[in-house]
Design a protein around this motif. Structure first.
Motif, mmCIF file in Angstrom:
data_model
loop_
_atom_site.group_PDB
_atom_site.id
_atom_site.type_symbol
_atom_site.label_atom_id
_atom_site.label_comp_id
_atom_site.label_asym_id
_atom_site.label_seq_id
_atom_site.Cartn_x
_atom_site.Cartn_y
_atom_site.Cartn_z
ATOM 1 N N MET A 92 -27.263 63.247 -107.263
ATOM 2 C CA MET A 92 -25.985 63.117 -106.569
ATOM 3 C C MET A 92 -25.740 61.676 -106.146
ATOM 4 S SD MET A 92 -24.462 62.744 -103.343
ATOM 5 C CE MET A 92 -25.560 63.405 -102.083
ATOM 6 N N PHE A 93 -26.757 61.035 -105.552
ATOM 7 C CA PHE A 93 -26.593 59.648 -105.116
ATOM 8 C C PHE A 93 -26.341 58.715 -106.296
ATOM 9 C CE2 PHE A 93 -28.873 60.974 -101.145
ATOM 10 C CZ PHE A 93 -27.903 60.548 -100.250
ATOM 11 N N ASN A 94 -27.010 58.975 -107.419
ATOM 12 C CA ASN A 94 -26.809 58.134 -108.604
ATOM 13 C C ASN A 94 -25.387 58.260 -109.139
ATOM 14 O OD1 ASN A 94 -29.419 57.099 -108.643
ATOM 15 N ND2 ASN A 94 -30.201 58.741 -109.932
ATOM 16 N N ALA A 95 -24.816 59.470 -109.016
ATOM 17 C CA ALA A 95 -23.465 59.708 -109.523
ATOM 18 C C ALA A 95 -22.396 59.384 -108.485
ATOM 19 C CB ALA A 95 -23.336 61.167 -109.971
ATOM 20 N N PHE A 96 -22.804 59.093 -107.273
ATOM 21 C CA PHE A 96 -21.877 58.929 -106.162
ATOM 22 C C PHE A 96 -20.945 57.736 -106.336
ATOM 23 C CE2 PHE A 96 -21.134 57.894 -101.513
ATOM 24 C CZ PHE A 96 -20.276 58.965 -101.292
ATOM 25 N N GLY A 97 -21.437 56.717 -106.997
ATOM 26 C CA GLY A 97 -20.578 55.591 -107.300
ATOM 27 C C GLY A 97 -20.653 54.437 -106.328
ATOM 28 N N ARG A 98 -21.352 54.601 -105.221
ATOM 29 C CA ARG A 98 -21.535 53.483 -104.282
ATOM 30 C C ARG A 98 -22.830 53.662 -103.503
ATOM 31 N NH1 ARG A 98 -19.614 55.114 -99.059
ATOM 32 N NH2 ARG A 98 -18.246 56.944 -99.139
ATOM 33 N N LYS A 99 -23.369 52.538 -103.038
ATOM 34 C CA LYS A 99 -24.594 52.573 -102.251
ATOM 35 C C LYS A 99 -24.274 52.986 -100.811
ATOM 36 C CE LYS A 99 -27.125 50.891 -105.637
ATOM 37 N NZ LYS A 99 -28.139 51.716 -106.322
ATOM 38 N N ILE A 100 -25.291 53.496 -100.124
ATOM 39 C CA ILE A 100 -25.130 53.883 -98.732
ATOM 40 C C ILE A 100 -25.455 52.676 -97.851
ATOM 41 C CG2 ILE A 100 -25.809 55.499 -96.930
ATOM 42 C CD1 ILE A 100 -24.437 56.770 -99.355
ATOM 43 N N LYS A 101 -24.499 52.302 -97.013
ATOM 44 C CA LYS A 101 -24.688 51.152 -96.133
ATOM 45 C C LYS A 101 -25.434 51.596 -94.884
ATOM 46 C CE LYS A 101 -20.568 48.716 -97.747
ATOM 47 N NZ LYS A 101 -19.250 48.156 -97.363
ATOM 48 N N THR A 102 -26.728 51.379 -94.886
ATOM 49 C CA THR A 102 -27.558 51.755 -93.749
ATOM 50 C C THR A 102 -28.498 50.621 -93.394
ATOM 51 O OG1 THR A 102 -29.136 53.391 -92.886
ATOM 52 C CG2 THR A 102 -29.274 52.883 -95.239
ATOM 53 N N ARG A 103 -28.650 50.381 -92.105
ATOM 54 C CA ARG A 103 -29.554 49.324 -91.647
ATOM 55 C C ARG A 103 -31.002 49.738 -91.859
ATOM 56 N NH1 ARG A 103 -32.329 47.987 -86.925
ATOM 57 N NH2 ARG A 103 -32.574 45.730 -86.624
ATOM 58 N N GLU A 104 -31.299 51.008 -91.641
ATOM 59 C CA GLU A 104 -32.679 51.498 -91.722
ATOM 60 C C GLU A 104 -32.723 52.708 -92.641
ATOM 61 O OE1 GLU A 104 -36.285 52.958 -88.676
ATOM 62 O OE2 GLU A 104 -34.336 52.301 -87.913
ATOM 63 N N LEU A 105 -33.670 52.710 -93.569
ATOM 64 C CA LEU A 105 -33.888 53.838 -94.473
ATOM 65 C C LEU A 105 -35.288 54.377 -94.223
ATOM 66 C CD1 LEU A 105 -33.052 55.641 -96.851
ATOM 67 C CD2 LEU A 105 -33.919 53.874 -98.402
ATOM 68 N N SER A 106 -35.372 55.638 -93.789
ATOM 69 C CA SER A 106 -36.650 56.259 -93.452
ATOM 70 C C SER A 106 -36.894 57.455 -94.367
ATOM 71 C CB SER A 106 -36.662 56.731 -91.991
ATOM 72 O OG SER A 106 -36.422 55.657 -91.109
ATOM 73 N N ILE A 107 -38.101 57.526 -94.910
ATOM 74 C CA ILE A 107 -38.464 58.624 -95.812
ATOM 75 C C ILE A 107 -39.796 59.195 -95.355
ATOM 76 C CG2 ILE A 107 -38.929 59.313 -98.191
ATOM 77 C CD1 ILE A 107 -37.384 56.751 -99.050
ATOM 78 N N LYS A 108 -39.802 60.486 -95.039
ATOM 79 C CA LYS A 108 -41.019 61.174 -94.630
ATOM 80 C C LYS A 108 -41.304 62.279 -95.634
ATOM 81 C CE LYS A 108 -43.371 62.860 -90.489
ATOM 82 N NZ LYS A 108 -43.245 63.056 -89.025
ATOM 83 N N THR A 109 -42.475 62.218 -96.276
ATOM 84 C CA THR A 109 -42.735 63.126 -97.380
ATOM 85 C C THR A 109 -44.235 63.297 -97.596
ATOM 86 O OG1 THR A 109 -42.260 63.524 -99.721
ATOM 87 C CG2 THR A 109 -42.622 61.250 -99.061
ATOM 88 N N TYR A 110 -44.567 64.133 -98.585
ATOM 89 C CA TYR A 110 -45.963 64.347 -98.951
ATOM 90 C C TYR A 110 -46.425 63.407 -100.068
ATOM 91 C CZ TYR A 110 -46.387 68.797 -96.398
ATOM 92 O OH TYR A 110 -46.442 69.764 -95.420
ATOM 93 N N HIS A 111 -45.481 62.877 -100.842
ATOM 94 C CA HIS A 111 -45.887 62.255 -102.095
ATOM 95 C C HIS A 111 -44.982 61.083 -102.449
ATOM 96 C CE1 HIS A 111 -46.902 62.087 -106.454
ATOM 97 N NE2 HIS A 111 -48.067 62.513 -106.030
#
Length: 337
Positions: free
Chosen positions: A149-168
């Motif tokens: 979805m993000f790849n097809a969205f057509g624009r980047k998300i303007k965020t100061r901080e990007l946080s990812i919490k995951t197993y892998h």
């Protein structure tokens, strides 16, 4: 009497323009004509939701997905998608999704709401608790469908901080590129289990990694190369070990930069004391700390202090003012070699 949907398009545009997000979402549910009209509008004609934080969370135990949107006035929008009940809840109002795929419903809703976000986010947070989910649940498809979805969205998300919490780590690389390069300042990588490891060979090639100013990683990095982190002004990272050569490389990189602020390294194994003493000379001892002080290039007031706490295998790099250097400590001149 004519229907409101039969009004001139310019009038409808103005109605949407002067409405807030909640009003537009409510209007969209009135009838199919309104829904189609709103969905066909260009993003520029939609009001700015002005969210400051978005959280996207999957829960493998509860088999649900939640989206939380926080506005500038701490207004709160909460979406919950339950695979168990095949339902969607928006701020407490529950709708049965019949035979629809709950992940697809969630993705469509998120894509729609993101169209309203014009201003910069303070934080975009992914909590992906689905990597170990059995394949009979559709929720394990959320990361790949989100990425598509993000790849097809057509624009980047303007965020100061990007946080990812995951197993892998496989759930890290698809999401770093969605952030706008100019807006992104901080990258956070959090593990859902203690002592989990991550390889960052591919991650460090991503432009967002190269452009960010700050990085925090509580995975154990098994193949850390200090050349891949020295551009950050602040960083927090754990590794299995680190060499005297790597520490000296960081010292040289930091003393050559006016942008560095602070870093913390934690290692499982640290046994390079003799090599460090050969490189940097005797340390200033204070409690459990061995401290070295180095002048920073083109700065009269700022001093790099390196604090090695071997009891905990922690290594700190910090910038202090000259007046805060202990009286008996040796301050080494800047040396670019």
């Amino acid at each position: 009497m004519a229907s409101i949907i039969e009004m001139p398009e310019l009038v409808l545009d103005k109605i949407i323009e002067f409405s807030d997000l909640k009003a537009v979402l409510t209007l969209r549910q009135v009838c199919r004509d309104f829904r189609n009209f709103i969905d066909d509008l260009k993003d520029s004609k939609l009001p700015d939701s002005k969210f400051k934080q978005i959280e996207i969370i999957s829960d493998k135990d509860e088999k649900k997905i939640t989206f939380d949107f926080v506005g500038p006035d701490d207004s709160f929008y909460h979406f919950e998608y339950s695979e168990t009940n095949n339902s969607r809840s928006f701020n407490g109002k529950i709708t049965n999704m019949a035979n629809l795929n709950i992940v697809d419903v969630a993705i469509q809703d998120l894509e729609l709401i993101l169209k309203f976000q014009k201003s910069n986010l303070q934080r975009l947070y992914f909590h992906l608790d689905d990597f170990q989910l059995q394949t009979e649940s559709s929720i394990h498809t959320l990361p790949i469908k989100l990425s598509n979805m993000f790849n097809a969205f057509g624009r980047k998300i303007k965020t100061r901080e990007l946080s990812i919490k995951t197993y892998h780590q496989s759930q890290v690389t698809p999401f770093l590129p969605i952030a706008d390069l100019e807006a992104l300042k901080i990258i956070d990588l959090y593990s859902l289990e203690d002592d989990m490891e991550i390889e960052i060979d591919e991650i460090v090639k991503i432009e967002q990694w190269k452009k960010a100013k700050e990085m925090n990683c509580d995975f154990h990095v098994v193949n850390l190369k200090v050349e891949d982190i020295c551009h950050f002004s602040r960083y927090r990272v754990q590794s299995n070990t680190i060499s005297a050569r790597d520490l000296d490389f960081l010292k040289k990189a930091i003393t050559s930069s006016l942008k560095f602020e602070y870093s913390w390294l934690a290692v499982n194994i640290f046994n390079v004391n003799e090599e460090i003493f050969n490189l940097w000379g005797p340390a200033y001892l204070s409690g459990s700390s061995s401290l070295w002080y180095f002048r920073i290039k083109d700065s009269e007031e700022n001093i790099l202090v390196i604090d090695i706490q071997q009891v905990y295998n922690h290594i700190y790099f910090d910038v202090i003012e000259t007046r805060n250097v202990p009286n008996r400590a040796i301050v080494h001149d800047y040396n670019e070699n």
